[in-house]
Design a protein around this motif. Structure first.
Motif, PDB file in Angstrom:
ATOM      1  N   LEU A   1       0.824  -1.211   0.000  1.00 51.94           N
ATOM      2  CA  LEU A   1       0.000   0.000   0.000  1.00 51.94           C
ATOM      3  C   LEU A   1       0.855   1.256   0.000  1.00 51.94           C
ATOM      4  CD1 LEU A   1      -2.581  -1.223   2.660  1.00 51.94           C
ATOM      5  CD2 LEU A   1      -3.177  -0.607   0.308  1.00 51.94           C
ATOM      6  N   LEU A   2       1.830   1.292   0.876  1.00 57.39           N
ATOM      7  CA  LEU A   2       2.680   2.469   0.992  1.00 57.39           C
ATOM      8  C   LEU A   2       3.479   2.716  -0.289  1.00 57.39           C
ATOM      9  CD1 LEU A   2       4.003   1.739   4.579  1.00 57.39           C
ATOM     10  CD2 LEU A   2       2.450   3.602   3.961  1.00 57.39           C
ATOM     11  N   THR A   3       4.050   1.660  -0.833  1.00 56.64           N
ATOM     12  CA  THR A   3       4.893   1.792  -2.022  1.00 56.64           C
ATOM     13  C   THR A   3       4.093   2.291  -3.219  1.00 56.64           C
ATOM     14  OG1 THR A   3       6.327   0.006  -1.227  1.00 56.64           O
ATOM     15  CG2 THR A   3       6.459   0.569  -3.563  1.00 56.64           C
ATOM     16  N   ARG A   4       2.895   1.744  -3.403  1.00 53.29           N
ATOM     17  CA  ARG A   4       2.083   2.121  -4.563  1.00 53.29           C
ATOM     18  C   ARG A   4       1.467   3.509  -4.419  1.00 53.29           C
ATOM     19  NH1 ARG A   4      -0.229  -1.418  -7.761  1.00 53.29           N
ATOM     20  NH2 ARG A   4      -0.554   0.463  -9.022  1.00 53.29           N
ATOM     21  N   ILE A   5       1.049   3.872  -3.212  1.00 51.49           N
ATOM     22  CA  ILE A   5       0.337   5.134  -3.018  1.00 51.49           C
ATOM     23  C   ILE A   5       1.282   6.307  -2.802  1.00 51.49           C
ATOM     24  CG2 ILE A   5      -1.306   6.333  -1.511  1.00 51.49           C
ATOM     25  CD1 ILE A   5      -2.596   3.633  -0.901  1.00 51.49           C
ATOM     26  N   ASN A   6       2.469   6.056  -2.287  1.00 52.93           N
ATOM     27  CA  ASN A   6       3.385   7.119  -1.877  1.00 52.93           C
ATOM     28  C   ASN A   6       3.642   8.193  -2.936  1.00 52.93           C
ATOM     29  OD1 ASN A   6       5.159   8.322   0.078  1.00 52.93           O
ATOM     30  ND2 ASN A   6       6.878   7.544  -1.140  1.00 52.93           N
ATOM     31  N   PRO A   7       3.774   7.857  -4.219  1.00 51.34           N
ATOM     32  CA  PRO A   7       4.034   8.914  -5.213  1.00 51.34           C
ATOM     33  C   PRO A   7       2.949   9.985  -5.284  1.00 51.34           C
ATOM     34  CG  PRO A   7       4.530   6.760  -6.131  1.00 51.34           C
ATOM     35  CD  PRO A   7       3.834   6.517  -4.828  1.00 51.34           C
ATOM     36  N   TYR A   8       1.750   9.669  -4.795  1.00 50.56           N
ATOM     37  CA  TYR A   8       0.627  10.597  -4.901  1.00 50.56           C
ATOM     38  C   TYR A   8       0.223  11.205  -3.554  1.00 50.56           C
ATOM     39  CZ  TYR A   8       0.415   7.596  -8.992  1.00 50.56           C
ATOM     40  OH  TYR A   8       0.739   6.864 -10.103  1.00 50.56           O
ATOM     41  N   ALA A   9       0.854  10.769  -2.478  1.00 52.97           N
ATOM     42  CA  ALA A   9       0.416  11.148  -1.135  1.00 52.97           C
ATOM     43  C   ALA A   9       1.327  12.197  -0.509  1.00 52.97           C
ATOM     44  CB  ALA A   9       0.354   9.915  -0.236  1.00 52.97           C
ATOM     45  N   ASP A  10       0.753  12.961   0.422  1.00 47.18           N
ATOM     46  CA  ASP A  10       1.521  13.944   1.177  1.00 47.18           C
ATOM     47  C   ASP A  10       1.804  13.478   2.599  1.00 47.18           C
ATOM     48  OD1 ASP A  10       1.458  16.327  -0.777  1.00 47.18           O
ATOM     49  OD2 ASP A  10      -0.636  15.726  -0.665  1.00 47.18           O
ATOM     50  N   GLY A  11       1.306  12.309   2.938  1.00 51.00           N
ATOM     51  CA  GLY A  11       1.475  11.711   4.249  1.00 51.00           C
ATOM     52  C   GLY A  11       0.558  10.507   4.327  1.00 51.00           C
ATOM     53  N   PHE A  12       0.617   9.785   5.449  1.00 49.49           N
ATOM     54  CA  PHE A  12      -0.215   8.586   5.610  1.00 49.49           C
ATOM     55  C   PHE A  12      -0.779   8.509   7.016  1.00 49.49           C
ATOM     56  CE2 PHE A  12       2.186   7.348   1.901  1.00 49.49           C
ATOM     57  CZ  PHE A  12       1.302   6.537   1.177  1.00 49.49           C
ATOM     58  N   GLU A  13      -1.951   7.881   7.109  1.00 51.65           N
ATOM     59  CA  GLU A  13      -2.535   7.552   8.401  1.00 51.65           C
ATOM     60  C   GLU A  13      -2.725   6.038   8.463  1.00 51.65           C
ATOM     61  OE1 GLU A  13      -5.781   9.883  10.594  1.00 51.65           O
ATOM     62  OE2 GLU A  13      -6.913   8.270   9.614  1.00 51.65           O
ATOM     63  N   TRP A  14      -2.085   5.433   9.440  1.00 53.73           N
ATOM     64  CA  TRP A  14      -2.215   3.981   9.646  1.00 53.73           C
ATOM     65  C   TRP A  14      -3.381   3.741  10.593  1.00 53.73           C
ATOM     66  CZ3 TRP A  14       0.152   0.950  14.012  1.00 53.73           C
ATOM     67  CH2 TRP A  14       0.020  -0.431  13.807  1.00 53.73           C
ATOM     68  N   ASN A  15      -4.275   2.823  10.218  1.00 54.32           N
ATOM     69  CA  ASN A  15      -5.507   2.623  10.973  1.00 54.32           C
ATOM     70  C   ASN A  15      -5.636   1.182  11.479  1.00 54.32           C
ATOM     71  OD1 ASN A  15      -8.078   2.698  12.055  1.00 54.32           O
ATOM     72  ND2 ASN A  15      -9.117   2.660  10.055  1.00 54.32           N
ATOM     73  N   PRO A  16      -5.046   0.877  12.644  1.00 58.67           N
ATOM     74  CA  PRO A  16      -5.152  -0.480  13.194  1.00 58.67           C
ATOM     75  C   PRO A  16      -6.290  -0.637  14.203  1.00 58.67           C
ATOM     76  CG  PRO A  16      -3.542   0.721  14.451  1.00 58.67           C
ATOM     77  CD  PRO A  16      -4.121   1.701  13.445  1.00 58.67           C
ATOM     78  N   PHE A  17      -7.200   0.347  14.275  1.00 57.91           N
ATOM     79  CA  PHE A  17      -8.215   0.335  15.322  1.00 57.91           C
ATOM     80  C   PHE A  17      -9.638   0.156  14.809  1.00 57.91           C
ATOM     81  CE2 PHE A  17      -5.192   1.733  18.527  1.00 57.91           C
ATOM     82  CZ  PHE A  17      -5.736   1.191  19.686  1.00 57.91           C
ATOM     83  N   SER A  18      -9.814  -0.437  13.633  1.00 60.82           N
ATOM     84  CA  SER A  18     -11.178  -0.743  13.206  1.00 60.82           C
ATOM     85  C   SER A  18     -11.799  -1.704  14.221  1.00 60.82           C
ATOM     86  CB  SER A  18     -11.189  -1.402  11.827  1.00 60.82           C
ATOM     87  OG  SER A  18     -12.477  -1.900  11.527  1.00 60.82           O
ATOM     88  N   PRO A  19     -12.944  -1.350  14.813  1.00 58.59           N
ATOM     89  CA  PRO A  19     -13.504  -2.194  15.874  1.00 58.59           C
ATOM     90  C   PRO A  19     -14.154  -3.478  15.375  1.00 58.59           C
ATOM     91  CG  PRO A  19     -14.965  -0.364  15.419  1.00 58.59           C
ATOM     92  CD  PRO A  19     -13.732  -0.121  14.600  1.00 58.59           C
ATOM     93  N   ASN A  20     -14.303  -3.597  14.045  1.00 57.49           N
ATOM     94  CA  ASN A  20     -15.023  -4.747  13.500  1.00 57.49           C
ATOM     95  C   ASN A  20     -14.114  -5.781  12.838  1.00 57.49           C
ATOM     96  OD1 ASN A  20     -17.688  -3.591  14.063  1.00 57.49           O
ATOM     97  ND2 ASN A  20     -17.102  -2.087  12.522  1.00 57.49           N
ATOM     98  N   THR A  21     -12.814  -5.648  13.021  1.00 60.25           N
ATOM     99  CA  THR A  21     -11.863  -6.578  12.409  1.00 60.25           C
ATOM    100  C   THR A  21     -11.008  -7.173  13.512  1.00 60.25           C
ATOM    101  OG1 THR A  21     -11.853  -5.168  10.444  1.00 60.25           O
ATOM    102  CG2 THR A  21     -10.131  -6.839  10.591  1.00 60.25           C
ATOM    103  N   ALA A  22     -11.386  -8.346  13.954  1.00 57.73           N
ATOM    104  CA  ALA A  22     -10.804  -8.941  15.165  1.00 57.73           C
ATOM    105  C   ALA A  22      -9.301  -9.135  15.070  1.00 57.73           C
ATOM    106  CB  ALA A  22     -11.498 -10.267  15.462  1.00 57.73           C
TER     107      ALA A  22
END
Length: 296
Positions: A103-124
């Motif tokens: 994800l990071l490698t493919r999206i990085n050329p177009y992004a100005d930063g990233f938010e990592w989201n490990p807290f979805s409450p519905n994905t055990a």
């Protein structure tokens, strides 16, 4: 805007006319339908939404196409995609890191930063990522790929002093790995007994909206106290000028999703006008001046 409002990057350009920055996603590598039964319930009176969507996504390739189209638009706003690699299980995290790297490698050329989201409450399986060691490892991986661009982590709700200690330990580990800030707070995990529909088919749901206001306010204050120099995005039930001003006492920027589903995008104008009045009352010329000079 907060992650979840534009999961697949379908509305990047129109949303850029409303918001100062964009957080599309959360993006995952493979297309997935998410949960197939009833997965959204609404409490209109309290302005809360319950969801058990299960990370529905059209996948990375679809998202990249939308990013490429947006990247060449005039006057584009900063892009901070929300991303997450999904573990195969709580015992096997290898795929989570492989996917995060992709994800990071493919999206990085177009992004100005990233938010990592490990807290979805519905994905055990994501629970296995919520340890100091994994937070530090994830931050190190993110920064090794994106370099000097900022990396943020979206944090969940805590309700006890012990949970607060664990929460702050996770944030510290992310910073120790090179992270630059956090977003507080993600949706709260609640049992199905609290959901206002009889046919809910899941044991839990994520609850967002006004319910999150006290958790958000406490989290951003605690985060500011513990890590005064780190960047903070506030989110969670910011549905009025009063709530936005309250959040800006400790946060640097505001995210939103659920409040707009109830009040529409005119809420942005309402909050901007209210903040302008508060700045005038307190003697500040601009919000930038307030954020620079405010005392905690």
């Amino acid at each position: 805007n907060a992650a979840g409002l534009d999961k697949n990057g379908d509305a990047l350009y129109p949303l850029s006319k409303l918001f100062g920055y964009l957080k599309p996603g959360t993006v995952v590598v493979s297309a997935r339908p998410g949960n197939t039964g009833l997965r959204v319930a609404v409490d209109e009176k309290a302005e809360n939404i319950f969801n058990a969507q299960g990370f529905p996504s059209k996948g990375l390739e679809y998202f990249i196409e939308n990013l490429q189209d947006y990247y060449h638009k005039n006057g584009r706003k900063p892009l901070i995609p929300s991303v997450c690699g999904l573990p195969e299980s709580a015992e096997n995290l290898r795929r989570a890191y492989e996917e995060l790297e992709t994800l990071l490698t493919r999206i990085n050329p177009y992004a100005d930063g990233f938010e990592w989201n490990p807290f979805s409450p519905n994905t055990a399986a994501l629970v296995a990522l919520r340890t100091p060691a994994e937070f530090k490892r994830s931050a190190q991986l993110i920064k090794s790929i994106i370099g000097k661009k900022p990396a943020y982590v979206k944090m969940g709700v805590y309700k006890t002093e012990e949970q607060k200690k664990e929460w702050l330990a996770l944030a510290k580990a992310f910073y120790d790995g090179g992270g630059d800030g956090l977003t507080a707070v993600n949706t709260d995990k609640v049992p199905k007994e609290q959901i206002p529909v009889k046919e809910w088919g899941y044991e839990y749901a994520g609850k967002s909206g006004t319910h999150l206001q006290p958790f958000r306010n406490k989290a951003i204050k605690d985060a500011r106290t513990e890590f005064p120099e780190k960047f903070i995005f506030a989110t969670g039930g910011i549905n009025s000028a009063e709530e936005s001003w309250k959040a800006l006492q400790f946060a640097d920027a505001l995210d939103g999703y659920t409040p707009y589903t109830f009040k529409g995008f005119g809420l942005i104008i309402e909050m901007a006008q209210g903040i302008r009045e508060k700045l005038k009352e307190t003697g500040y010329k601009t919000l930038k001046d307030f954020l620079r000079i405010r005392k905690f």
